[in-house]
Design a protein around this motif. Structure first.
Motif, PDB file in Angstrom:
ATOM      1  N   ASP A 102       1.101  -0.920   0.214  1.00 39.59           N
ATOM      2  CA  ASP A 102       0.024  -0.016   0.029  1.00 39.59           C
ATOM      3  C   ASP A 102       0.738   1.150   0.127  1.00 39.59           C
ATOM      4  N   ILE A 103       0.275   2.034  -0.718  1.00 42.06           N
ATOM      5  CA  ILE A 103       1.857   3.550  -1.095  1.00 42.06           C
ATOM      6  C   ILE A 103       0.939   3.829   0.118  1.00 42.06           C
ATOM      7  N   GLY A 104      -0.008   3.800   1.366  1.00 44.53           N
ATOM      8  CA  GLY A 104      -0.320   4.838   1.945  1.00 44.53           C
ATOM      9  C   GLY A 104       0.556   4.471   3.188  1.00 44.53           C
TER      10      GLY A 104
ATOM     11  N   ASP B  98      14.171   3.255  -5.753  1.00 42.72           N
ATOM     12  CA  ASP B  98      13.261   2.963  -6.805  1.00 42.72           C
ATOM     13  C   ASP B  98      11.531   3.221  -6.241  1.00 42.72           C
ATOM     14  N   ARG B  99      11.421   4.234  -5.177  1.00 40.21           N
ATOM     15  CA  ARG B  99      10.198   4.935  -4.605  1.00 40.21           C
ATOM     16  C   ARG B  99      10.026   6.442  -4.912  1.00 40.21           C
ATOM     17  N   GLU B 100      10.914   6.924  -6.235  1.00 41.20           N
ATOM     18  CA  GLU B 100      10.482   8.626  -6.733  1.00 41.20           C
ATOM     19  C   GLU B 100       8.865   9.142  -6.351  1.00 41.20           C
ATOM     20  N   ASN B 101       8.621   7.874  -7.272  1.00 40.36           N
ATOM     21  CA  ASN B 101       6.802   7.858  -7.452  1.00 40.36           C
ATOM     22  C   ASN B 101       5.429   8.255  -6.399  1.00 40.36           C
ATOM     23  N   ILE B 102       5.986   8.092  -5.268  1.00 38.72           N
ATOM     24  CA  ILE B 102       5.246   7.701  -3.858  1.00 38.72           C
ATOM     25  C   ILE B 102       6.462   9.343  -3.044  1.00 38.72           C
ATOM     26  N   LEU B 103       6.874   9.772  -3.485  1.00 41.01           N
ATOM     27  CA  LEU B 103       7.469  11.024  -2.831  1.00 41.01           C
ATOM     28  C   LEU B 103       6.678  12.103  -2.301  1.00 41.01           C
ATOM     29  N   GLN B 104       5.895  12.366  -3.369  1.00 37.58           N
ATOM     30  CA  GLN B 104       5.053  13.645  -2.645  1.00 37.58           C
ATOM     31  C   GLN B 104       4.241  12.778  -1.509  1.00 37.58           C
ATOM     32  N   PHE B 105       3.678  11.306  -1.705  1.00 34.97           N
ATOM     33  CA  PHE B 105       2.594  11.359  -0.448  1.00 34.97           C
ATOM     34  C   PHE B 105       3.931  11.433   0.718  1.00 34.97           C
ATOM     35  N   MET B 106       5.227  10.936   1.288  1.00 38.80           N
ATOM     36  CA  MET B 106       6.660  10.424   1.588  1.00 38.80           C
ATOM     37  C   MET B 106       6.236  12.205   2.132  1.00 38.80           C
ATOM     38  N   ALA B 107       6.472  13.247   1.711  1.00 35.07           N
ATOM     39  CA  ALA B 107       6.483  14.787   2.156  1.00 35.07           C
ATOM     40  C   ALA B 107       4.938  15.385   2.693  1.00 35.07           C
TER      41      ALA B 107
END
Length: 178
Positions: A2-4, A85-94
């Motif tokens: 899960d992305i979250g 290779d997790r840059e696609n969810i960096l916005q969610f991390m921020a």
């Protein structure tokens, strides 16, 4: 996965590391700037998600999106995210970091909406009122919306006080229609 869940794990690790290094406030600023960059420049997400773009270019782009004076911890975090290779969810991390930081520091977001601009003194009084009620720090933003005609709307946490002329007029109109 899960992305979250993943984004919260990365954000928690970043907050822990930042707290240990006493950089949590500076990293918070970096993450706010990064999150705002994703909102302000929608093409950023598509560019970062592009598999044809080299990692070093992505790193440069992301660090630019974090602001001019980002911390070395933020730089190392971006490198780790790219390596995994997790840059696609960096916005969610921020955004997860911002949420976790606010919980840890008891920071509440508040918003004051008025028909015309208010003086900094009035804004400060409203901020102090909210801080005294919440026993926390308030990140306050003011907004001018002439549509409310007069008065104000104060929002913080889950509280909303609508003392606008528009809402009073709508209330009267609803009463008259009955």
């Amino acid at each position: 996965m899960d992305i979250g869940v993943v984004s919260v794990r990365y954000a928690r690790a970043l907050l822990k590391s930042a707290t240990e290094q006493k950089l949590e406030d500076a990293v918070y600023q970096d993450m706010q700037t990064l999150a705002a960059s994703y909102v302000d420049v929608p093409q950023l997400r598509f560019t970062i998600d592009n598999p044809m773009l080299a990692k070093d270019k992505k790193k440069m782009l992301l660090l630019t999106a974090c602001g001019d004076k980002h911390t070395t911890l933020t730089e190392r975090f971006v490198e780790l995210v790219l390596d995994e290779d997790r840059e696609n969810i960096l916005q969610f991390m921020a955004n997860s970091y911002i949420t976790l930081y606010r919980q840890q520091k008891n920071v509440i977001r508040g918003r004051l909406i008025t028909a015309t601009a208010v003086s900094p003194d009035t804004e400060q009084k409203m901020r102090q009122m909210v801080e005294s009620r919440t026993k926390g720090t308030v990140e306050f933003e003011s907004e001018v919306n002439p549509d409310i005609i007069g008065g104000f709307i104060l929002e913080y946490d889950t509280y909303r006080m609508d003392a606008s002329v528009k809402s009073k007029l709508n209330s009267i109109l609803t009463t008259l229609k009955k």
